[in-house]
Scaffold this motif. Structure first.
Motif, PDB file in Angstrom:
ATOM      1  N   SER A  54      -7.970  90.002   1.879  1.00 24.93           N
ATOM      2  CA  SER A  54      -7.085  88.868   2.163  1.00 24.93           C
ATOM      3  C   SER A  54      -5.766  89.046   1.418  1.00 24.93           C
ATOM      4  CB  SER A  54      -7.729  87.543   1.740  1.00 24.93           C
ATOM      5  OG  SER A  54      -8.852  87.263   2.546  1.00 24.93           O
ATOM      6  N   LEU A  55      -4.667  88.985   2.145  1.00 24.20           N
ATOM      7  CA  LEU A  55      -3.323  89.150   1.588  1.00 24.20           C
ATOM      8  C   LEU A  55      -2.380  88.195   2.287  1.00 24.20           C
ATOM      9  CD1 LEU A  55      -3.297  93.032   1.955  1.00 24.20           C
ATOM     10  CD2 LEU A  55      -3.435  91.868  -0.239  1.00 24.20           C
ATOM     11  N   LEU A  56      -1.342  87.759   1.595  1.00 20.91           N
ATOM     12  CA  LEU A  56      -0.326  86.915   2.210  1.00 20.91           C
ATOM     13  C   LEU A  56       1.049  87.360   1.754  1.00 20.91           C
ATOM     14  CD1 LEU A  56      -0.258  83.194   3.034  1.00 20.91           C
ATOM     15  CD2 LEU A  56       1.597  84.101   1.611  1.00 20.91           C
ATOM     16  N   ASN A  57       1.940  87.552   2.714  1.00 25.86           N
ATOM     17  CA  ASN A  57       3.341  87.868   2.443  1.00 25.86           C
ATOM     18  C   ASN A  57       4.202  86.718   2.925  1.00 25.86           C
ATOM     19  OD1 ASN A  57       2.834  90.362   1.377  1.00 25.86           O
ATOM     20  ND2 ASN A  57       3.422  91.516   3.190  1.00 25.86           N
ATOM     21  N   GLU A  58       5.215  86.384   2.141  1.00 21.05           N
ATOM     22  CA  GLU A  58       6.179  85.374   2.555  1.00 21.05           C
ATOM     23  C   GLU A  58       7.576  85.854   2.176  1.00 21.05           C
ATOM     24  OE1 GLU A  58       7.092  80.577   2.091  1.00 21.05           O
ATOM     25  OE2 GLU A  58       5.805  81.588   0.623  1.00 21.05           O
ATOM     26  N   SER A  59       8.527  85.664   3.082  1.00 23.09           N
ATOM     27  CA  SER A  59       9.913  86.023   2.826  1.00 23.09           C
ATOM     28  C   SER A  59      10.800  84.930   3.393  1.00 23.09           C
ATOM     29  CB  SER A  59      10.255  87.361   3.484  1.00 23.09           C
ATOM     30  OG  SER A  59      11.574  87.763   3.153  1.00 23.09           O
ATOM     31  N   VAL A  60      11.733  84.414   2.573  1.00 25.49           N
ATOM     32  CA  VAL A  60      12.611  83.332   3.016  1.00 25.49           C
ATOM     33  C   VAL A  60      14.061  83.685   2.698  1.00 25.49           C
ATOM     34  CG1 VAL A  60      10.813  81.580   2.739  1.00 25.49           C
ATOM     35  CG2 VAL A  60      12.381  82.047   0.845  1.00 25.49           C
ATOM     36  N   ALA A  61      14.971  83.084   3.463  1.00 26.45           N
ATOM     37  CA  ALA A  61      16.401  83.336   3.268  1.00 26.45           C
ATOM     38  C   ALA A  61      17.175  82.048   3.484  1.00 26.45           C
ATOM     39  CB  ALA A  61      16.893  84.412   4.243  1.00 26.45           C
ATOM     40  N   ASP A  62      18.282  81.908   2.762  1.00 28.73           N
ATOM     41  CA  ASP A  62      19.153  80.742   2.868  1.00 28.73           C
ATOM     42  C   ASP A  62      20.444  81.194   3.548  1.00 28.73           C
ATOM     43  OD1 ASP A  62      20.530  78.400   2.575  1.00 28.73           O
ATOM     44  OD2 ASP A  62      20.238  78.234   0.413  1.00 28.73           O
ATOM     45  N   LEU A  63      20.658  80.743   4.781  1.00 25.69           N
ATOM     46  CA  LEU A  63      21.801  81.167   5.572  1.00 25.69           C
ATOM     47  C   LEU A  63      22.997  80.243   5.366  1.00 25.69           C
ATOM     48  CD1 LEU A  63      21.278  83.763   7.127  1.00 25.69           C
ATOM     49  CD2 LEU A  63      19.192  82.401   7.016  1.00 25.69           C
ATOM     50  N   SER A  64      24.084  80.535   6.044  1.00 22.41           N
ATOM     51  CA  SER A  64      25.324  79.791   5.833  1.00 22.41           C
ATOM     52  C   SER A  64      25.371  78.472   6.586  1.00 22.41           C
ATOM     53  CB  SER A  64      26.520  80.659   6.258  1.00 22.41           C
ATOM     54  OG  SER A  64      26.400  81.030   7.629  1.00 22.41           O
ATOM     55  N   SER A  65      24.543  78.329   7.614  1.00 25.96           N
ATOM     56  CA  SER A  65      24.583  77.119   8.434  1.00 25.96           C
ATOM     57  C   SER A  65      23.283  76.963   9.206  1.00 25.96           C
ATOM     58  CB  SER A  65      25.754  77.177   9.424  1.00 25.96           C
ATOM     59  OG  SER A  65      25.529  78.210  10.375  1.00 25.96           O
ATOM     60  N   ASP A  66      23.048  75.753   9.718  1.00 25.66           N
ATOM     61  CA  ASP A  66      21.880  75.513  10.563  1.00 25.66           C
ATOM     62  C   ASP A  66      21.933  76.392  11.807  1.00 25.66           C
ATOM     63  OD1 ASP A  66      21.435  73.606   8.665  1.00 25.66           O
ATOM     64  OD2 ASP A  66      21.185  71.943  10.067  1.00 25.66           O
ATOM     65  N   ALA A 111      19.130  79.047  12.960  1.00 27.20           N
ATOM     66  CA  ALA A 111      18.468  78.913  14.257  1.00 27.20           C
ATOM     67  C   ALA A 111      18.519  80.221  15.039  1.00 27.20           C
ATOM     68  CB  ALA A 111      19.109  77.790  15.063  1.00 27.20           C
ATOM     69  N   SER A 112      19.627  80.941  14.907  1.00 25.29           N
ATOM     70  CA  SER A 112      19.765  82.225  15.598  1.00 25.29           C
ATOM     71  C   SER A 112      18.762  83.246  15.069  1.00 25.29           C
ATOM     72  CB  SER A 112      21.192  82.756  15.427  1.00 25.29           C
ATOM     73  OG  SER A 112      21.320  84.048  15.980  1.00 25.29           O
ATOM     74  N   TYR A 113      18.621  83.335  13.748  1.00 22.58           N
ATOM     75  CA  TYR A 113      17.665  84.270  13.168  1.00 22.58           C
ATOM     76  C   TYR A 113      16.230  83.819  13.413  1.00 22.58           C
ATOM     77  CZ  TYR A 113      21.527  86.646  10.852  1.00 22.58           C
ATOM     78  OH  TYR A 113      22.680  87.344  10.599  1.00 22.58           O
ATOM     79  N   GLU A 114      16.019  82.525  13.440  1.00 19.81           N
ATOM     80  CA  GLU A 114      14.692  81.999  13.767  1.00 19.81           C
ATOM     81  C   GLU A 114      14.271  82.473  15.149  1.00 19.81           C
ATOM     82  OE1 GLU A 114      12.564  77.588  14.154  1.00 19.81           O
ATOM     83  OE2 GLU A 114      14.691  77.840  14.607  1.00 19.81           O
ATOM     84  N   LYS A 115      15.181  82.426  16.101  1.00 21.33           N
ATOM     85  CA  LYS A 115      14.890  82.887  17.462  1.00 21.33           C
ATOM     86  C   LYS A 115      14.571  84.380  17.472  1.00 21.33           C
ATOM     87  CE  LYS A 115      16.708  83.094  22.192  1.00 21.33           C
ATOM     88  NZ  LYS A 115      16.319  84.515  22.364  1.00 21.33           N
ATOM     89  N   GLN A 116      15.333  85.167  16.713  1.00 20.42           N
ATOM     90  CA  GLN A 116      15.073  86.601  16.661  1.00 20.42           C
ATOM     91  C   GLN A 116      13.681  86.890  16.119  1.00 20.42           C
ATOM     92  OE1 GLN A 116      18.232  89.149  15.010  1.00 20.42           O
ATOM     93  NE2 GLN A 116      19.639  87.404  15.189  1.00 20.42           N
ATOM     94  N   LEU A 117      13.285  86.162  15.081  1.00 20.09           N
ATOM     95  CA  LEU A 117      11.951  86.351  14.507  1.00 20.09           C
ATOM     96  C   LEU A 117      10.861  85.989  15.503  1.00 20.09           C
ATOM     97  CD1 LEU A 117      12.591  84.940  10.928  1.00 20.09           C
ATOM     98  CD2 LEU A 117      12.032  87.307  11.510  1.00 20.09           C
ATOM     99  N   ASN A 118      11.023  84.865  16.192  1.00 20.25           N
ATOM    100  CA  ASN A 118      10.022  84.469  17.177  1.00 20.25           C
ATOM    101  C   ASN A 118       9.951  85.470  18.330  1.00 20.25           C
ATOM    102  OD1 ASN A 118       8.613  81.890  16.526  1.00 20.25           O
ATOM    103  ND2 ASN A 118      10.699  81.129  16.310  1.00 20.25           N
TER     104      ASN A 118
END
Length: 231
Positions: A125-137, A141-148
């Motif tokens: 069992s392993l868990l990875n998490e990576s988060v980033a703080d962008l310049s604007s909503d 949202a654009s990077y969120e779409k790319q990830l999905n």
């Protein structure tokens, strides 16, 4: 992970396993938790060192406090054994097309990054998490779409290959997520991945080896991650 076609499903397992030993001067390993107040060592009844706690990584804005904490796992049936944390954006997402880190995905333009690789007392069992703080909503949202899109590109694989199952939307007061169960080559659900967003912050959470084969297990992980990201 996001990236070139040369990578295969085997790179997913090797990267996740290797992330528990992240390299670099910015990395700090914690025995348990991510935010102890001071550096100290606990001992067991025999006087042996049981857990080493080191001062938390802290920066203005995004930091280790916005990552899943050790106490968050108890309600999910997991017991944290250790974590490697950094603020460099070097963690990535598993996808069938290859590997790419959060820093590469965002072209290094995020105001801040935070990553954690958790290990548990349950083998495999392993868990990875990576988060980033962008310049604007809008940017988030654009990077969120790319990830999905990257996750969804790994939903239809030949028989015997691991893949992601159907996506499910989750909306909370602190943000939103799309979570997907992970299905191994034998057709068994084991963990999953979630793409999360809170305002201008985005994140990836990937669990390998969940203690339950319930496809909805990742919903709870995603909810916790959203609340921490919005903190």
């Amino acid at each position: 992970m996001f990236g070139n076609q040369a990578a295969t499903k085997h790179s997913r397992r090797s990267l996740i396993a290797g992330s528990a030993a992240l390299a670099g001067a910015a990395a700090i390993t914690f025995g348990i938790g991510l935010q102890p107040a001071t550096a100290s060592t606990d001992t067991d009844s025999a006087g042996h060192a049981a857990v080493t706690r080191t001062a938390a990584l802290a920066e203005p804005g995004l930091g280790s406090s916005n990552l899943i904490q050790s106490e968050d796992f108890f309600q999910q049936g997991l017991s944290a054994a250790g974590a490697t944390v950094e603020l460099a954006g070097t963690q990535g997402l598993s996808a069938c097309s290859g590997e790419e880190t959060m820093r590469v995905l965002t072209k290094g333009k995020a105001a801040g990054y935070a990553d954690v690789a958790w290990t548990f007392d349950t083998a495999g069992s392993l868990l990875n998490e990576s988060v980033a703080d962008l310049s604007s909503d809008k940017s988030a949202a654009s990077y969120e779409k790319q990830l999905n899109d990257l996750v969804r590109s790994c939903q239809h694989e030949p028989a015997g290959h691991w893949h992601y199952g159907p996506g499910h939307a989750l909306t909370l007061a602190g943000g939103q997520a799309h979570w997907y169960p992970s299905v191994n080559g034998d057709g068994v659900v084991s963990g999953g991945v979630a793409v999360i967003r809170s305002g201008q912050r985005i994140g990836i959470v990937e669990l390998v080896g969940a203690p339950s084969n319930d496809p909805g297990y990742m919903k709870g992980i995603a909810a916790i991650a959203i609340n921490r990201l919005a903190f």
